[in-house]
Design an enzyme around this catalytic site. Structure first.
Site, PDB file in Angstrom:
ATOM      1  N   CYS A 138       0.836  -1.208   0.000  1.00  0.00           N
ATOM      2  CA  CYS A 138       0.000   0.000   0.000  1.00  0.00           C
ATOM      3  C   CYS A 138       0.866   1.250   0.000  1.00  0.00           C
ATOM      4  O   CYS A 138       1.386   1.664   1.042  1.00  0.00           O
ATOM      5  CB  CYS A 138      -0.931  -0.002   1.209  1.00  0.00           C
ATOM      6  N   CYS A 141      -0.465   4.082   2.149  1.00  0.00           N
ATOM      7  CA  CYS A 141      -0.254   3.882   3.594  1.00  0.00           C
ATOM      8  C   CYS A 141       1.204   4.141   3.982  1.00  0.00           C
ATOM      9  O   CYS A 141       1.494   4.713   5.030  1.00  0.00           O
ATOM     10  CB  CYS A 141      -0.599   2.446   3.996  1.00  0.00           C
ATOM     11  N   ASP A 142       2.134   3.659   3.152  1.00  0.00           N
ATOM     12  CA  ASP A 142       3.532   3.568   3.602  1.00  0.00           C
ATOM     13  C   ASP A 142       4.532   4.421   2.820  1.00  0.00           C
ATOM     14  O   ASP A 142       5.699   4.498   3.194  1.00  0.00           O
ATOM     15  CB  ASP A 142       3.983   2.098   3.559  1.00  0.00           C
TER      16      ASP A 142
END
Length: 314
Positions: A138, A141-142
């Protein structure tokens, strides 16, 4: 072998942000929900180390810790959280039947499906070993953890192009590994990455190995046309080859798209079966964030509460 049978008003299948949020709302409404966690209690967030984009955690939080907080909150209002996997359903009559671990039959007036989706992985040992240590599925997300650094992303569809573009705003360079000499992505998305000076596309390229002991420090790429291997120093490795919704057991009863995502009636979490609602990544192939999953979990509980009120009035 005679099965144990139990009747509940609200049965929640799955325990990510969607399932637990649904449980918080349903239990506060006095509906005494029972939640079965499924095979990965806490869902995809349990394999996410740092979550920094969920509101209310100013210093960030570890994914497993966050899911533990959600669980405790749901239990505080009376949700029964149980370990177990839904193995079979029958939505042809009411109450709906859900079999757990092939041993217990739950009869439920309403069923909230929050079984999530699982990222598809390449299936190599180094990917599993370094998951959460530089390997991620992701970018949204990261990606932030790799700002100013060089990263690689694998994939050739719209999501891969979107995530590569997203990473190019944060990282100094993005290597995009494409297995063939063309992409599956739409033309507009392809043009976006091809014309981006920070993205280098490596055609006919496969991941031979992700390099690093404790964290990612490189990737060995195989050119499947020439057989040549090269090592590229990177600190982040993103896999964007798709997600698989965990919805197989519902396919005989619930309408889905061609990828297996559950179709809900727009503006609600209602499915084509009365009294069955879907929330979280099992029905969302666009956003796939913890905060959007939690939002639809809230919607599903409210939809179920209204449905039960109408049902009782009749």
């Amino acid at each position: 072998m005679s099965q144990e049978t139990e009747h509940v008003k609200v049965l929640i299948i799955g325990s990510g942000p969607a399932g637990y949020t649904a449980a918080i709302y349903a239990s506060r409404a006095g509906l005494s929900p029972v939640l079965y966690t499924g095979g990965q209690p806490g869902g995809q967030l349990t394999i996410t180390n740092d979550v920094e984009n969920y509101p209310g955690y100013p210093d960030g939080v570890m994914g497993p810790q966050m899911m533990e907080d959600f669980r405790k909150q749901a239990e505080r209002f009376g949700t029964q959280v149980r370990y177990g996997l839904a193995t079979k359903v029958d939505f042809s009559s009411r109450p709906h039947k859900v079999e757990i671990d092939e041993q217990i039959t739950m009869l439920a007036d309403t069923v909230l499906i929050s079984t999530g989706a699982s990222a598809k992985w390449l299936g190599i040992e180094s990917e599993e070993r370094l998951n959460g240590k530089g390997v991620s599925a992701c970018a949204v997300c990261d990606g932030f953890f790799f700002r100013g650094q060089e990263v690689a992303i694998v994939g050739a569809g719209d999501t891969a192009c979107e995530e590569a573009s997203y990473l190019s705003n944060i990282c100094s360079k993005v290597y995009m590994l494409v297995r063939r000499d063309e992409m599956r992505a739409s033309q507009i998305m392809q043009n976006r990455v091809i014309n981006n000076p920070k993205i280098e596309i490596l055609w006919n390229s496969e991941t031979d190995e992700i390099l690093g002991e404790e964290e990612v420090n490189g990737v060995r790429v195989l050119n499947n046309k020439t057989g040549e291997k090269r090592e590229i120093p990177i600190s982040g490795f993103f896999v964007a080859i798709g997600h698989q919704p965990n919805t197989d057991i519902f396919k005989d009863f619930i309408h889905m798209d061609e990828s297996g995502y559950i179709k809900t009636i727009p503006g609600s979490t209602k499915t084509n079966v009365e009294g069955v609602f879907a929330c979280g990544d099992a029905q969302d192939n666009i956003y796939r964030q913890a905060v959007t999953a939690a939002g639809t979990g809230c919607m599903a509980a409210l939809d179920a509460e209204r449905y039960l009120a109408e049902f009782e009035n009749h």
